[in-house]
Design a protein around this motif. Structure first.
Motif, mmCIF file in Angstrom:
data_model
loop_
_atom_site.group_PDB
_atom_site.id
_atom_site.type_symbol
_atom_site.label_atom_id
_atom_site.label_comp_id
_atom_site.label_asym_id
_atom_site.label_seq_id
_atom_site.Cartn_x
_atom_site.Cartn_y
_atom_site.Cartn_z
ATOM 1 N N THR A 16 27.402 26.973 18.067
ATOM 2 C CA THR A 16 27.922 25.756 17.446
ATOM 3 C C THR A 16 28.588 26.029 16.102
ATOM 4 O O THR A 16 29.406 25.236 15.635
ATOM 5 C CB THR A 16 26.798 24.726 17.263
ATOM 6 O OG1 THR A 16 25.708 25.335 16.550
ATOM 7 C CG2 THR A 16 26.293 24.246 18.610
ATOM 8 N N SER A 37 25.416 28.954 24.737
ATOM 9 C CA SER A 37 24.331 27.976 24.692
ATOM 10 C C SER A 37 24.347 27.242 23.368
ATOM 11 O O SER A 37 24.885 27.724 22.367
ATOM 12 C CB SER A 37 22.973 28.661 24.878
ATOM 13 O OG SER A 37 22.582 29.350 23.703
ATOM 14 N N ALA A 38 23.722 26.059 23.353
ATOM 15 C CA ALA A 38 23.475 25.299 22.130
ATOM 16 C C ALA A 38 22.181 24.530 22.342
ATOM 17 O O ALA A 38 21.714 24.376 23.482
ATOM 18 C CB ALA A 38 24.629 24.345 21.841
ATOM 19 N N GLN A 41 22.954 18.911 24.146
ATOM 20 C CA GLN A 41 24.139 18.704 24.965
ATOM 21 C C GLN A 41 25.315 18.267 24.117
ATOM 22 O O GLN A 41 26.454 18.694 24.350
ATOM 23 C CB GLN A 41 23.856 17.652 26.042
ATOM 24 C CG GLN A 41 24.953 17.531 27.086
ATOM 25 C CD GLN A 41 25.098 18.791 27.926
ATOM 26 O OE1 GLN A 41 24.125 19.287 28.489
ATOM 27 N NE2 GLN A 41 26.321 19.309 28.042
ATOM 28 N N LEU A 44 26.705 21.284 22.382
ATOM 29 C CA LEU A 44 27.351 22.145 23.375
ATOM 30 C C LEU A 44 28.709 21.586 23.777
ATOM 31 O O LEU A 44 29.707 22.318 23.819
ATOM 32 C CB LEU A 44 26.453 22.290 24.601
ATOM 33 C CG LEU A 44 27.010 23.150 25.743
ATOM 34 C CD1 LEU A 44 27.145 24.608 25.310
ATOM 35 C CD2 LEU A 44 26.101 23.047 26.978
ATOM 36 N N GLY A 57 28.920 26.735 29.530
ATOM 37 C CA GLY A 57 27.664 26.875 28.829
ATOM 38 C C GLY A 57 26.579 25.964 29.344
ATOM 39 O O GLY A 57 26.772 25.177 30.270
ATOM 40 N N VAL A 59 22.609 24.044 27.820
ATOM 41 C CA VAL A 59 21.688 23.796 26.723
ATOM 42 C C VAL A 59 20.529 24.796 26.772
ATOM 43 O O VAL A 59 19.963 25.058 27.844
ATOM 44 C CB VAL A 59 21.143 22.355 26.778
ATOM 45 C CG1 VAL A 59 20.057 22.142 25.726
ATOM 46 C CG2 VAL A 59 22.278 21.359 26.586
#
Length: 241
Positions: A16, A37-38, A41, A44, A57, A59
Motif C-alpha cells: 500500500t 497483498s494488503a 480490501q 488492496l 492480489g 487481502v
C-alpha cells in the motif's frame, strides 16, 4: 543494468505504500507479473487501481497465521517472494510497551517465517526469497530494541534457509533511514520531518533513502542468481558514522 523479468511471477507482501509499493512499480516496469497483498480490501483495491501492469492480489494480515497458507493457495506457482510488510515502534527498554513489542516480533519475524514456510511450497527451484531487517542490527539506535531483535533473527534465519532451501536463494535487505510513511505514523508529520532532516545532514551521502533505492536492491537480488545468504545493507553509509 535493468534486468528483463518478463515471465517471472513475484509475490510481494504489503504494497500500500513505501518499499512494497516501490518494489511492485519497479518490477512491473521490468516485465514481471506481480501478486500483492494488503491488510484490507479497501487498501488492496486502491493499490491495484494505481499500479500499471499485470498485477493482482489478495487481502493478507501477517498476524493472522491461519490466512497465510490460503493466501499462497490463491497465488499458485510463482518465482520470487518479497516480504517488506511489518509493524513499527520505538521504545526504550525502561518504557517498553510489551503488547506492541510482541506484535513487532509476530509480524516482522514470525510473520516472515510463516510466509516462507508456506510460500516455499509454490516457489520455482530457480527462484528467490528476499526478506527484510534493518541497519539497527548493525548500528545501535536507542529505542530500536524490537526492530533489532526481529531483524537480527530474520538475518540469521535467512542464512540457514539459504542452505536448507537450495537451489532457491534466500537473502535479506537491511534498509537504513528510508523516507516512507512509517516515520509519520510513529512520530507525527512535524517530528518525522525534523528527524529525517537531521539524519540527512549526518549521512555520508547527504540525504535519507527513498523507497525506490530499496526497490533497486530488491530487483538486484531477484535478478542475480549467484547471490545467496547475504544481508544487503542499503543505508547511505549510516553504519559508518
Amino acid at each position: 543494468m535493468n534486468p528483463d523479468l518478463t515471465g517471472q511471477k513475484v509475490v510481494i507482501t504489503g504494497i500500500t505504500s513505501g518499499i512494497g509499493r516501490a518494489s511492485a512499480e519497479l518490477l512491473l516496469s521490468r516485465g514481471a507479473e506481480v501478486f500483492v497483498s494488503a491488510r484490507s480490501q479497501a487498501k488492496l483495491d486502491k493499490a491495484l487501481g494505481e499500479l500499471d501492469g499485470p498485477v493482482s492480489g489478495h487481502v493478507l494480515d501477517l498476524l493472522d497465521v491461519d490466512a497465510i497458507p490460503a493466501f499462497f493457495d490463491r497465488v499458485g506457482q510463482f518465482d520470487h517472494l518479497v516480504t517488506p510488510a511489518a509493524s513499527g515502534m520505538f521504545a526504550l527498554i525502561r518504557e517498553m510497551d510489551f503488547p506492541a513489542a510482541r506484535e513487532i516480533l509476530e509480524s516482522k519475524q514470525w510473520g516472515q517465517l510463516q510466509t516462507v514456510h508456506h510460500g516455499v511450497r509454490k516457489i520455482s527451484e530457480k527462484g528467490s526469497i528476499t526478506l527484510f531487517s534493518g541497519t539497527v542490527t548493525q548500528k545501535p539506535l536507542p529505542g530500536a530494541t524490537m526492530f533489532a531483535a526481529a531483524g537480527g533473527a530474520t538475518e540469521a534465519a535467512a542464512r540457514i534457509w539459504g542452505l536448507e532451501l537450495a537451489p532457491i536463494r534466500v537473502n535479506t535487505i537491511a534498509p537504513g533511514i528510508i523516507d516512507t510513511p512509517v516515520w509519520a505514523n510513529l512520530m507525527g508529520d512535524e517530528a518525522a520531518a525534523e528527524a529525517k532532516a537531521g539524519f540527512a545532514g549526518s549521512l555520508p551521502v547527504g540525504r535519507v533513502g527513498t523507497a525506490a533505492d530499496v526497490a533497486k536492491a530488491v530487483a538486484f537480488l531477484i535478478d542475480n542468481d549467484f547471490v545467496n545468504g547475504i544481508t544487503l545493507v542499503v543505508d547511505g553509509g549510516h553504519r559508518l558514522i
